[in-house]
Design a protein around this motif. Structure first.
Motif, PDB file in Angstrom:
ATOM      1  N   THR A  59       0.882  -1.150   0.046  1.00 15.79           N
ATOM      2  CA  THR A  59      -0.191  -0.251   0.043  1.00 15.79           C
ATOM      3  C   THR A  59       0.613   1.230  -0.126  1.00 15.79           C
ATOM      4  O   THR A  59       0.379   2.436   0.168  1.00 15.79           O
ATOM      5  CB  THR A  59      -0.906   0.063   1.413  1.00 15.79           C
ATOM      6  N   ASN A  60       2.201   1.116   0.004  1.00 12.83           N
ATOM      7  CA  ASN A  60       3.174   2.437  -0.214  1.00 12.83           C
ATOM      8  C   ASN A  60       3.165   3.255   1.238  1.00 12.83           C
ATOM      9  O   ASN A  60       3.145   4.341   0.769  1.00 12.83           O
ATOM     10  CB  ASN A  60       2.672   3.097  -1.544  1.00 12.83           C
ATOM     11  N   LYS A  61       2.906   2.646   2.238  1.00  7.80           N
ATOM     12  CA  LYS A  61       2.957   3.477   3.285  1.00  7.80           C
ATOM     13  C   LYS A  61       4.580   4.056   3.349  1.00  7.80           C
ATOM     14  O   LYS A  61       5.397   3.281   3.236  1.00  7.80           O
ATOM     15  CB  LYS A  61       2.516   2.864   4.745  1.00  7.80           C
ATOM     16  N   LEU A  62       4.650   5.263   3.907  1.00  5.14           N
ATOM     17  CA  LEU A  62       5.519   5.959   4.059  1.00  5.14           C
ATOM     18  C   LEU A  62       6.439   5.419   5.262  1.00  5.14           C
ATOM     19  O   LEU A  62       5.790   5.449   6.350  1.00  5.14           O
ATOM     20  CB  LEU A  62       5.840   7.365   4.197  1.00  5.14           C
ATOM     21  N   PRO A  63       7.646   4.756   5.263  1.00  4.15           N
ATOM     22  CA  PRO A  63       8.092   4.141   6.554  1.00  4.15           C
ATOM     23  C   PRO A  63       8.485   5.201   7.428  1.00  4.15           C
ATOM     24  O   PRO A  63       8.773   6.435   7.156  1.00  4.15           O
ATOM     25  CB  PRO A  63       9.628   3.604   6.075  1.00  4.15           C
ATOM     26  N   ILE A  64       8.397   5.036   8.725  1.00  9.24           N
ATOM     27  CA  ILE A  64       8.730   5.819   9.944  1.00  9.24           C
ATOM     28  C   ILE A  64       9.941   6.775   9.584  1.00  9.24           C
ATOM     29  O   ILE A  64      10.023   7.877   9.823  1.00  9.24           O
ATOM     30  CB  ILE A  64       8.635   5.211  11.277  1.00  9.24           C
ATOM     31  N   PRO A  65      11.011   5.951   9.232  1.00 11.01           N
ATOM     32  CA  PRO A  65      12.185   6.942   9.283  1.00 11.01           C
ATOM     33  C   PRO A  65      12.219   7.901   8.379  1.00 11.01           C
ATOM     34  O   PRO A  65      12.913   8.884   8.342  1.00 11.01           O
ATOM     35  CB  PRO A  65      13.424   5.723   8.939  1.00 11.01           C
ATOM     36  N   ASP A  66      11.437   7.564   7.134  1.00 12.99           N
ATOM     37  CA  ASP A  66      11.389   8.497   5.982  1.00 12.99           C
ATOM     38  C   ASP A  66      10.123   9.701   6.217  1.00 12.99           C
ATOM     39  O   ASP A  66      10.159  10.433   5.366  1.00 12.99           O
ATOM     40  CB  ASP A  66      10.903   7.820   4.721  1.00 12.99           C
ATOM     41  N   ARG A  67       9.655   9.799   7.287  1.00  8.72           N
ATOM     42  CA  ARG A  67       8.476  10.678   7.703  1.00  8.72           C
ATOM     43  C   ARG A  67       9.409  11.970   8.184  1.00  8.72           C
ATOM     44  O   ARG A  67       8.621  12.968   8.491  1.00  8.72           O
ATOM     45  CB  ARG A  67       7.763  10.198   8.750  1.00  8.72           C
ATOM     46  N   LEU A  68      10.694  11.762   8.394  1.00 10.53           N
ATOM     47  CA  LEU A  68      11.432  12.951   8.879  1.00 10.53           C
ATOM     48  C   LEU A  68      10.944  13.708  10.196  1.00 10.53           C
ATOM     49  O   LEU A  68      10.932  14.813  10.237  1.00 10.53           O
ATOM     50  CB  LEU A  68      11.535  14.058   7.758  1.00 10.53           C
ATOM     51  N   GLY A  69      10.256  13.083  10.955  1.00 15.96           N
ATOM     52  CA  GLY A  69       9.616  13.316  12.245  1.00 15.96           C
ATOM     53  C   GLY A  69       8.487  14.153  12.144  1.00 15.96           C
ATOM     54  O   GLY A  69       8.049  14.709  13.287  1.00 15.96           O
ATOM     55  N   VAL A  70       8.013  14.410  10.883  1.00 15.20           N
ATOM     56  CA  VAL A  70       6.614  15.103  10.919  1.00 15.20           C
ATOM     57  C   VAL A  70       5.426  14.200  11.403  1.00 15.20           C
ATOM     58  O   VAL A  70       5.424  12.886  10.641  1.00 15.20           O
ATOM     59  CB  VAL A  70       6.665  15.311   9.165  1.00 15.20           C
ATOM     60  N   PRO A  71       4.623  14.649  12.096  1.00 15.19           N
ATOM     61  CA  PRO A  71       3.376  13.766  12.754  1.00 15.19           C
ATOM     62  C   PRO A  71       2.576  13.561  11.482  1.00 15.19           C
ATOM     63  O   PRO A  71       2.441  14.318  10.687  1.00 15.19           O
ATOM     64  CB  PRO A  71       2.821  14.837  13.632  1.00 15.19           C
ATOM     65  N   HIS A  72       2.172  12.130  11.564  1.00 14.66           N
ATOM     66  CA  HIS A  72       1.320  11.858  10.797  1.00 14.66           C
ATOM     67  C   HIS A  72       0.155  11.020  11.296  1.00 14.66           C
ATOM     68  O   HIS A  72       0.267  10.423  12.299  1.00 14.66           O
ATOM     69  CB  HIS A  72       1.999  10.443   9.757  1.00 14.66           C
ATOM     70  N   HIS A  73      -1.063  11.208  10.780  1.00 13.95           N
ATOM     71  CA  HIS A  73      -2.457  10.786  11.430  1.00 13.95           C
ATOM     72  C   HIS A  73      -3.073   9.927  10.347  1.00 13.95           C
ATOM     73  O   HIS A  73      -3.113  10.123   9.147  1.00 13.95           O
ATOM     74  CB  HIS A  73      -3.248  11.989  11.711  1.00 13.95           C
ATOM     75  N   LEU A  74      -3.726   8.995  10.860  1.00 18.33           N
ATOM     76  CA  LEU A  74      -4.527   8.279  10.314  1.00 18.33           C
ATOM     77  C   LEU A  74      -3.805   7.246   9.241  1.00 18.33           C
ATOM     78  O   LEU A  74      -4.287   6.732   8.196  1.00 18.33           O
ATOM     79  CB  LEU A  74      -5.752   8.823   9.498  1.00 18.33           C
ATOM     80  N   LEU A  75      -2.634   6.848   9.367  1.00 19.23           N
ATOM     81  CA  LEU A  75      -1.710   6.097   8.414  1.00 19.23           C
ATOM     82  C   LEU A  75      -1.667   4.614   9.512  1.00 19.23           C
ATOM     83  O   LEU A  75      -0.632   4.548  10.403  1.00 19.23           O
ATOM     84  CB  LEU A  75      -0.467   6.745   8.439  1.00 19.23           C
ATOM     85  N   GLY A  76      -2.202   3.710   9.003  1.00 17.97           N
ATOM     86  CA  GLY A  76      -1.991   2.307   9.393  1.00 17.97           C
ATOM     87  C   GLY A  76      -2.566   2.101  10.804  1.00 17.97           C
ATOM     88  O   GLY A  76      -2.312   1.396  11.606  1.00 17.97           O
ATOM     89  N   GLU A  77      -3.560   2.984  10.989  1.00 22.04           N
ATOM     90  CA  GLU A  77      -4.348   2.950  12.405  1.00 22.04           C
ATOM     91  C   GLU A  77      -5.502   2.032  12.583  1.00 22.04           C
ATOM     92  O   GLU A  77      -5.922   2.038  13.737  1.00 22.04           O
ATOM     93  CB  GLU A  77      -4.497   4.456  12.813  1.00 22.04           C
ATOM     94  N   PHE A  78      -6.166   1.502  11.770  1.00 28.01           N
ATOM     95  CA  PHE A  78      -7.310   0.793  11.773  1.00 28.01           C
ATOM     96  C   PHE A  78      -7.109  -0.725  11.369  1.00 28.01           C
ATOM     97  O   PHE A  78      -6.266  -0.823  10.335  1.00 28.01           O
ATOM     98  CB  PHE A  78      -8.568   1.258  10.922  1.00 28.01           C
ATOM     99  N   ASP A  79      -8.021  -1.530  11.920  1.00 26.85           N
ATOM    100  CA  ASP A  79      -7.961  -2.995  11.802  1.00 26.85           C
ATOM    101  C   ASP A  79      -8.705  -3.170  10.404  1.00 26.85           C
ATOM    102  O   ASP A  79      -9.866  -2.952  10.474  1.00 26.85           O
ATOM    103  CB  ASP A  79      -8.537  -3.473  13.108  1.00 26.85           C
ATOM    104  N   PRO A  80      -7.892  -3.799   9.531  1.00 25.01           N
ATOM    105  CA  PRO A  80      -8.727  -3.978   8.235  1.00 25.01           C
ATOM    106  C   PRO A  80      -9.976  -5.257   8.512  1.00 25.01           C
ATOM    107  O   PRO A  80     -10.928  -5.400   7.567  1.00 25.01           O
ATOM    108  CB  PRO A  80      -7.622  -4.706   7.419  1.00 25.01           C
ATOM    109  N   ARG A  81      -9.671  -6.104   9.561  1.00 19.12           N
ATOM    110  CA  ARG A  81     -10.695  -7.098   9.844  1.00 19.12           C
ATOM    111  C   ARG A  81     -12.136  -6.584  10.336  1.00 19.12           C
ATOM    112  O   ARG A  81     -13.147  -7.131  10.108  1.00 19.12           O
ATOM    113  CB  ARG A  81     -10.259  -8.066  10.829  1.00 19.12           C
ATOM    114  N   HIS A  82     -12.131  -5.211  10.520  1.00 23.43           N
ATOM    115  CA  HIS A  82     -13.544  -4.656  10.907  1.00 23.43           C
ATOM    116  C   HIS A  82     -14.249  -4.105   9.679  1.00 23.43           C
ATOM    117  O   HIS A  82     -15.344  -3.582   9.847  1.00 23.43           O
ATOM    118  CB  HIS A  82     -13.181  -3.644  11.695  1.00 23.43           C
TER     119      HIS A  82
END
Length: 380
Positions: A123-146
């Motif tokens: 799904t091309n999520k930006l890896p945490i090291p590549d986020r350069l410390g910028v806060p990201h919200h709603l990225l990989g936070e929800f269980d797909p089984r729901h």
């Protein structure tokens, strides 16, 4: 080593960016425009003391015109920067370029598949090291089984994230390619179940928005983008996408409940259906059909070709939706990134000159115009 100019799931690192707006940022934090950065509640609508009008000033200015009233109403709304574009068009790259120049930005994801936890490469999520410390919200936070996230649900959770950011006197930046989610979040009045992008939908797109929006549309000619997306799929496979999909599709790892509910959500991500068919014939454990290596290779190449075709079709549909929003009166500021992507596609090695060339084009034709637009938007 292949260059990775725009964030895929490679271990690409950005160079240090020039923080040449610090003096402006200092003024911004010392005297924040209250109506722009705080929640739009009555307690926050009092102007700062240094902005108080002189006694009788309203008498001298006369009655406000409808246009002035509209501008005043817009200024009372929370500011929101939106970066739009087709899949692979460099939205994540631009969001980081801007967030590192204006450190008060926080990013809110609006890509449907990236909402869910899992399949980070696919799904091309930006890896945490590549986020350069910028806060990201709603990225990989929800269980797909729901199950599937609906536009109405996204409107609710993204609205909460935006309110949280503005409450902390930061500025939210919405980034992603799911235009149905972007539309649901931004329109002033949203009808659950309606889909303005559906063929034959007669109602016009509303230009009445619930936020004070600045739209940046990163656009790439479809021919060049198609070539780049095919190259990106190969890079994703080199980065471990096949192993990730093999683990995800392994029937031994799925619970009984998951086997039904997970038919939605992440199982719709491009790459999953295509390789699910492949793994049924050739499971990673080697319990599948017998056959020579040529047949297996042919089945693999067929799956990869299907991923590339479906990705390019997705990009085409996304561009059509963006054009529909623009035709509906949304003020989208188009940034043409075609030349930068053309340079990327022509790159055949990790030669330093090749990397410098596309980076210079991207900076000149995409980043600099974006910075000017954003600075003007923030200072309005």
């Amino acid at each position: 080593m292949t260059l990775h100019p725009f964030p895929t799931h490679s271990h690409h690192h950005y160079s240090n960016l020039n923080f040449y707006f610090y003096s402006y940022i200092s003024r911004f934090h010392l005297f924040p425009p209250v109506n722009h950065l705080c929640p739009t509640t009555p307690s926050h609508h009092h102007p700062l003391p240094h902005n108080k009008p002189r006694r009788g000033a309203h008498m001298a200015s006369g009655p406000t015109t409808p246009r002035q009233q509209q501008q005043q109403q817009q200024q009372r709304k929370d500011k929101l920067l939106i970066i739009m574009g087709a899949t692979g068009a460099g939205k994540s790259r631009l969001s980081l370029d801007l967030a590192t120049r204006f450190p008060f930005f926080e990013i809110v994801n609006s890509d449907k598949m990236q909402l869910y936890a899992g399949l980070d490469i696919t799904t091309n999520k930006l890896p945490i090291p590549d986020r350069l410390g910028v806060p990201h919200h709603l990225l990989g936070e929800f269980d797909p089984r729901h199950g599937d996230f609906t536009p109405g649900q996204f409107r609710a959770v993204a609205g909460q994230a935006i309110s949280s950011i503005t409450n902390r006197r930061k500025v939210p930046m919405l980034v992603g390619g799911s235009n149905s989610f972007i539309h649901a979040l931004l329109v002033d009045r949203f009808e659950p179940g309606s889909n303005v992008f559906e063929p034959g939908f007669n109602a016009s797109v509303s230009s009445e928005l619930r936020y004070n929006c600045c739209f940046l549309w990163v656009d790439v000619s479809l021919a060049v983008l198609t070539e780049y997306l095919c190259k990106r799929v190969d890079e994703m496979l080199d980065s471990g996408m096949l192993d990730e999909l093999a683990e995800f599709c392994d029937p031994d790892r799925q619970d009984e409940d998951e086997s039904t509910t997970s038919q939605t959500a992440l199982r719709k991500a491009i790459g999953v259906p295509e390789f699910t068919r492949y793994f049924k014939r050739y499971p990673p454990q080697g319990r599948g059909e017998e056959g020579d290596d040529r047949e297996r290779r042919r089945a693999y190449e067929e799956a990869v070709r299907a991923i590339k075709d479906n990705t390019c079709q997705l990009a085409k549909r996304q561009i059509e939706k963006i054009l529909r929003l623009k035709g509906g009166g949304w003020d989208l500021q188009r940034l043409d990134a075609t030349d930068a992507f053309r340079a990327v596609v022509a790159t055949t090695s990790s030669d330093e000159d090749d990397g410098k060339r596309w980076s210079e084009i991207w900076e000149r034709q995409v980043v600099k115009p974006s910075v000017k637009i954003v600075k003007r938007f923030l200072m309005e």
